[in-house]
Design a protein around this motif. Structure first.
Motif, mmCIF file in Angstrom:
data_model
loop_
_atom_site.group_PDB
_atom_site.id
_atom_site.type_symbol
_atom_site.label_atom_id
_atom_site.label_comp_id
_atom_site.label_asym_id
_atom_site.label_seq_id
_atom_site.Cartn_x
_atom_site.Cartn_y
_atom_site.Cartn_z
ATOM 1 N N LEU A 1 32.710 43.750 42.424
ATOM 2 C CA LEU A 1 31.505 44.455 41.968
ATOM 3 C C LEU A 1 31.705 45.967 42.007
ATOM 4 O O LEU A 1 31.278 46.685 41.091
ATOM 5 N N GLU A 2 32.362 46.456 43.058
ATOM 6 C CA GLU A 2 32.595 47.894 43.170
ATOM 7 C C GLU A 2 33.557 48.395 42.094
ATOM 8 O O GLU A 2 33.368 49.493 41.542
ATOM 9 N N LEU A 3 34.557 47.601 41.765
ATOM 10 C CA LEU A 3 35.489 47.987 40.703
ATOM 11 C C LEU A 3 34.779 48.055 39.354
ATOM 12 O O LEU A 3 34.981 48.988 38.570
ATOM 13 N N ILE A 4 33.927 47.078 39.087
ATOM 14 C CA ILE A 4 33.199 47.050 37.819
ATOM 15 C C ILE A 4 32.146 48.154 37.779
ATOM 16 O O ILE A 4 31.819 48.683 36.711
ATOM 17 N N ALA A 5 31.603 48.503 38.954
ATOM 18 C CA ALA A 5 30.611 49.587 39.008
ATOM 19 C C ALA A 5 31.234 50.924 38.624
ATOM 20 O O ALA A 5 30.561 51.794 38.053
ATOM 21 N N GLU A 6 32.520 51.109 38.937
ATOM 22 C CA GLU A 6 33.204 52.353 38.569
ATOM 23 C C GLU A 6 33.268 52.508 37.062
ATOM 24 O O GLU A 6 33.018 53.582 36.516
ATOM 25 N N LYS A 7 33.615 51.417 36.377
ATOM 26 C CA LYS A 7 33.644 51.384 34.919
ATOM 27 C C LYS A 7 33.875 49.934 34.497
ATOM 28 O O LYS A 7 34.346 49.120 35.299
ATOM 29 N N PRO A 8 33.536 49.568 33.267
ATOM 30 C CA PRO A 8 33.797 48.199 32.807
ATOM 31 C C PRO A 8 35.278 47.855 32.941
ATOM 32 O O PRO A 8 36.143 48.674 32.649
ATOM 33 N N ARG A 9 35.566 46.635 33.387
ATOM 34 C CA ARG A 9 36.944 46.206 33.631
ATOM 35 C C ARG A 9 37.259 44.932 32.853
ATOM 36 O O ARG A 9 36.428 44.023 32.774
ATOM 37 N N SER A 10 38.467 44.875 32.321
ATOM 38 C CA SER A 10 38.930 43.650 31.661
ATOM 39 C C SER A 10 39.386 42.656 32.729
ATOM 40 O O SER A 10 39.621 43.021 33.888
ATOM 41 N N PHE A 11 39.534 41.403 32.325
ATOM 42 C CA PHE A 11 39.994 40.364 33.246
ATOM 43 C C PHE A 11 41.375 40.704 33.806
ATOM 44 O O PHE A 11 41.627 40.581 35.012
ATOM 45 N N SER A 12 42.261 41.174 32.946
ATOM 46 C CA SER A 12 43.618 41.512 33.384
ATOM 47 C C SER A 12 43.612 42.698 34.347
ATOM 48 O O SER A 12 44.401 42.745 35.300
ATOM 49 N N GLU A 13 42.728 43.672 34.133
ATOM 50 C CA GLU A 13 42.605 44.804 35.051
ATOM 51 C C GLU A 13 42.184 44.335 36.440
ATOM 52 O O GLU A 13 42.708 44.800 37.456
ATOM 53 N N LEU A 14 41.226 43.413 36.479
ATOM 54 C CA LEU A 14 40.742 42.919 37.760
ATOM 55 C C LEU A 14 41.843 42.181 38.523
ATOM 56 O O LEU A 14 41.975 42.326 39.741
ATOM 57 N N ILE A 15 42.651 41.415 37.797
ATOM 58 C CA ILE A 15 43.761 40.707 38.435
ATOM 59 C C ILE A 15 44.726 41.711 39.075
ATOM 60 O O ILE A 15 45.147 41.554 40.216
ATOM 61 N N GLU A 16 45.027 42.763 38.304
ATOM 62 C CA GLU A 16 45.983 43.767 38.792
ATOM 63 C C GLU A 16 45.414 44.562 39.961
ATOM 64 O O GLU A 16 46.071 44.749 40.989
ATOM 65 N N LEU A 17 44.175 45.022 39.816
ATOM 66 C CA LEU A 17 43.576 45.868 40.843
ATOM 67 C C LEU A 17 43.276 45.097 42.126
ATOM 68 O O LEU A 17 43.338 45.662 43.222
ATOM 69 N N GLN B 1 30.917 44.134 32.844
ATOM 70 C CA GLN B 1 30.035 45.249 33.138
ATOM 71 C C GLN B 1 28.889 44.740 34.011
ATOM 72 O O GLN B 1 28.499 43.573 33.922
ATOM 73 N N LEU B 2 28.333 45.612 34.859
ATOM 74 C CA LEU B 2 27.215 45.208 35.708
ATOM 75 C C LEU B 2 25.939 45.064 34.898
ATOM 76 O O LEU B 2 25.696 45.806 33.952
ATOM 77 N N THR B 3 25.096 44.105 35.282
ATOM 78 C CA THR B 3 23.752 44.006 34.738
ATOM 79 C C THR B 3 22.801 44.766 35.658
ATOM 80 O O THR B 3 23.223 45.374 36.650
#
Length: 263
Positions: A19-35, A65-67
């Motif tokens: 949630l914190e990563l997505i709050a920084e900016k929208p993230r792709s699925f692959s970005e989330l895996i890496e981060l 993206q967060l709702t």
């Protein structure tokens, strides 16, 4: 039992990290895996759960993206503290002075979200209620917010949101709207001249927080025959002082802040 509790704690930590990563900016699925330094199956399990529960959604760029659900969970505390708690006394005083409806709005998912409204006691009332949303490009608070966008942010917005007409006054030409945003940035406020709803005119002023980021807008709205442009310009100085004071109480200190970035 200890192992089960540890697993639950780790799961909670991963959920919050995502949630914190997505709050920084929208993230792709692959970005989330890496981060997150995790595997596809694990991230898929967490992200689909968050999506199913309504905390995130996938935007048109295939990024998560967060709702506003997290906001709604904390709405009671937000009303008790910070923005609404600070702004309310100013709004109550202002509505008596301008004799028009006064609103506070925030921004999410490329839309304006109306947070609170104080109505002037008039037979003709506006229909914007707390909880309602509006497109950025055709309301005063939304155009004010857009005026803070960078070139790339604006281009991305226009690519995702065709400028459709709501009234005869809605600005549907990108070049014209960009010129309008330059004007808004220069003067420090925005006017909606019946661009979202006929017979409804509004003006919006920015509210900044401790990070010098525009976090909300104070808007004044009324029926256009009564809330004339002459009346709007007559209250600009006073409302600018009020929004500056609200911003300072939120921690804003840079009074020489440049408005937005060059378009």
């Amino acid at each position: 039992m200890i192992k089960i509790e540890q697993i639950r704690v780790k799961a909670a930590e991963k959920t919050m990290d995502i949630l914190e990563l997505i709050a920084e900016k929208p993230r792709s699925f692959s970005e989330l895996i890496e981060l997150m330094d995790s595997n596809k199956a694990t991230i898929y399990r967490f992200i689909t759960t968050l999506e199913d529960k309504g905390y995130v959604y996938k935007n048109q760029n295939d990024c998560y993206q967060l709702t506003l659900k997290l906001y709604s969970l904390g709405k009671t505390e937000i009303e008790r503290h910070d923005l609404l708690g600070i702004a309310k006394p100013f709004l109550l005083k202002l509505v008596k002075e301008v004799k028009e409806s006064v609103l506070i709005s925030i921004f999410s998912k490329d839309t304006v979200y109306y947070l609170d409204k104080i109505e002037w006691n008039s037979a003709l009332r506006i229909v914007v209620e707390p909880g309602r949303t509006a497109p950025l490009y055709c309301v005063a608070s939304g155009k004010l917010y857009l005026s803070h966008f960078s070139d790339n942010e604006l281009d991305d917005y226009f690519n995702k949101h065709p400028l459709k007409s709501f009234t005869g006054n809605t600005i549907t030409d990108i070049y014209t709207l960009k010129n309008e945003l330059v004007k808004i940035r220069d003067q420090g406020f925005a006017i909606d001249n019946e661009e979202w709803e006929e017979y409804l005119r509004g003006v919006a002023f920015p509210i900044y927080d401790y990070s010098n980021k525009m976090v909300a807008a104070l808007s004044i709205s009324g029926v256009s025959y009564r809330f004339s442009e002459e009346k709007i310009y007559s209250i600009v100085g006073e409302v600018t002082k009020i929004t500056k004071k609200i911003s300072e109480l939120l921690g804003y200190v840079n009074t020489d802040r440049e408005r937005g970035q060059k378009i």
